[in-house]
Design a protein around this motif. Structure first.
Motif, PDB file in Angstrom:
ATOM      1  N   ILE A   1      -2.458 166.169  49.182  1.00 36.39           N
ATOM      2  CA  ILE A   1      -2.615 165.787  50.607  1.00 36.39           C
ATOM      3  C   ILE A   1      -3.642 164.856  50.639  1.00 36.39           C
ATOM      4  O   ILE A   1      -3.602 163.478  50.911  1.00 36.39           O
ATOM      5  CB  ILE A   1      -2.956 166.919  51.185  1.00 36.39           C
ATOM      6  CG1 ILE A   1      -1.519 167.944  51.397  1.00 36.39           C
ATOM      7  CG2 ILE A   1      -3.179 166.242  52.763  1.00 36.39           C
ATOM      8  CD1 ILE A   1      -2.030 169.023  52.426  1.00 36.39           C
ATOM      9  N   ALA A   2      -4.880 164.962  49.624  1.00 40.66           N
ATOM     10  CA  ALA A   2      -5.989 164.090  49.468  1.00 40.66           C
ATOM     11  C   ALA A   2      -5.389 162.800  49.020  1.00 40.66           C
ATOM     12  O   ALA A   2      -5.753 161.371  49.311  1.00 40.66           O
ATOM     13  CB  ALA A   2      -7.150 164.622  48.845  1.00 40.66           C
ATOM     14  N   ALA A   3      -4.586 162.773  47.695  1.00 41.34           N
ATOM     15  CA  ALA A   3      -4.353 161.754  47.058  1.00 41.34           C
ATOM     16  C   ALA A   3      -3.245 161.047  48.069  1.00 41.34           C
ATOM     17  O   ALA A   3      -3.403 159.676  48.008  1.00 41.34           O
ATOM     18  CB  ALA A   3      -3.370 162.330  45.925  1.00 41.34           C
ATOM     19  N   GLU A   4      -2.530 161.614  48.757  1.00 38.80           N
ATOM     20  CA  GLU A   4      -1.547 160.744  49.768  1.00 38.80           C
ATOM     21  C   GLU A   4      -2.500 159.968  50.582  1.00 38.80           C
ATOM     22  O   GLU A   4      -2.251 158.725  51.071  1.00 38.80           O
ATOM     23  CB  GLU A   4      -0.690 161.521  50.622  1.00 38.80           C
ATOM     24  CG  GLU A   4       0.239 162.593  49.860  1.00 38.80           C
ATOM     25  CD  GLU A   4       1.465 161.337  49.282  1.00 38.80           C
ATOM     26  OE1 GLU A   4       1.432 160.439  49.739  1.00 38.80           O
ATOM     27  OE2 GLU A   4       2.382 162.040  48.428  1.00 38.80           O
ATOM     28  N   ARG A   5      -3.694 160.730  51.160  1.00 39.46           N
ATOM     29  CA  ARG A   5      -4.549 160.042  51.986  1.00 39.46           C
ATOM     30  C   ARG A   5      -5.127 158.683  51.501  1.00 39.46           C
ATOM     31  O   ARG A   5      -5.489 157.996  52.421  1.00 39.46           O
ATOM     32  CB  ARG A   5      -5.484 160.928  52.772  1.00 39.46           C
ATOM     33  CG  ARG A   5      -6.239 160.581  53.748  1.00 39.46           C
ATOM     34  CD  ARG A   5      -7.300 161.713  54.607  1.00 39.46           C
ATOM     35  NE  ARG A   5      -8.199 162.184  53.202  1.00 39.46           N
ATOM     36  CZ  ARG A   5      -8.013 163.585  52.783  1.00 39.46           C
ATOM     37  NH1 ARG A   5      -7.214 164.358  53.325  1.00 39.46           N
ATOM     38  NH2 ARG A   5      -8.748 163.645  51.650  1.00 39.46           N
ATOM     39  N   ASP A   6      -5.608 158.998  50.370  1.00 42.43           N
ATOM     40  CA  ASP A   6      -6.410 158.018  49.539  1.00 42.43           C
ATOM     41  C   ASP A   6      -5.542 156.788  48.745  1.00 42.43           C
ATOM     42  O   ASP A   6      -6.059 156.119  48.144  1.00 42.43           O
ATOM     43  CB  ASP A   6      -7.211 158.804  48.524  1.00 42.43           C
ATOM     44  CG  ASP A   6      -8.208 159.571  49.095  1.00 42.43           C
ATOM     45  OD1 ASP A   6      -8.598 159.404  50.398  1.00 42.43           O
ATOM     46  OD2 ASP A   6      -8.663 160.569  48.518  1.00 42.43           O
TER      47      ASP A   6
END
Length: 214
Positions: A28-33
């Motif tokens: 999820i963090a990778a999607e947001r970033d």
């Protein structure tokens, strides 16, 4: 060739949420970033899209800026490559599967909301129907989140604010939700709040994922 997608929100005990966290939270963090993720989000907040029935006019009848805004929204609300690994497989050395290790573990139909759509993303219709101001109140990133029972309880007021409608607001949201529902299928305008309230009452966590099935 079309696609089939799924957006699910399922309730689980905190032990399960804790075990899933090392797998899902980094995705999820990778999607947001992703480099353009925040740009797509901010553009949608600045330029909410008009009635969806106007979107598919030939480009000659609409300005390039409108077309670019629509394309940006489409990118924002499609399933991303990182969370998609929860369905496709995290790695050759990890046989974890969203289907068998998350969805199949839900034994009570009331403990899951899932919208499976052909040639469409349920999250896309949901976001357009509620608009960016309401969507900004939801936790996680574009329908993807992993919350402990305490976090579910803490976020419930914001989710109720996002998905609570007057009769007029509900009618307007339904008018902009283009998904077709069978008699026993739960609307994207109903399912998320229903399961949030249930998980809060049962002191359980929530897992939300938006993926392409095939």
């Amino acid at each position: 060739m079309g696609i089939t997608s799924a957006w699910s929100i399922s309730a689980h005990d905190d032990d399960f949420i804790s075990a899933l966290a090392p797998r899902l939270l980094p995705l999820i963090a990778a999607e947001r970033d992703e480099p353009f993720a925040r740009e797509h989000w901010n553009r949608w907040r600045r330029e909410p899209l008009p009635d969806y029935r106007t979107w598919w006019k030939p480009f000659g009848q609409s300005c390039r800026r409108e077309a670019d805004a629509l394309n940006s929204f489409m990118e924002l609300t499609a399933s991303g490559e990182h969370v998609q690994k929860m369905y496709d497989g995290l790695s050759p050395d990890d046989d974890f599967s969203l289907l068998t290790d998350v969805w199949d573990l839900v034994t009570d139909a009331d403990d899951i909301f899932i919208s499976v759509q052909s040639k469409e993303f349920a999250l896309r219709s949901f976001f357009h129907a509620i608009g960016p101001d309401r969507a900004a109140l939801l936790p996680g990133w574009c329908g993807n989140f992993l919350l402990t029972s305490a976090e579910v309880r803490k976020t419930l007021p914001a989710v109720e604010q996002a998905l609570g409608f007057t009769a007029k607001e509900r009618s307007e949201a339904e008018d902009q939700d283009w998904l077709d529902y069978s008699d026993d299928e739960e609307s994207v305008l109903d399912g998320p709040l229903r399961i949030w309230r249930r998980a809060t009452a049962d002191a359980r966590g929530l897992c939300g994922v938006s993926v392409t099935i095939y």
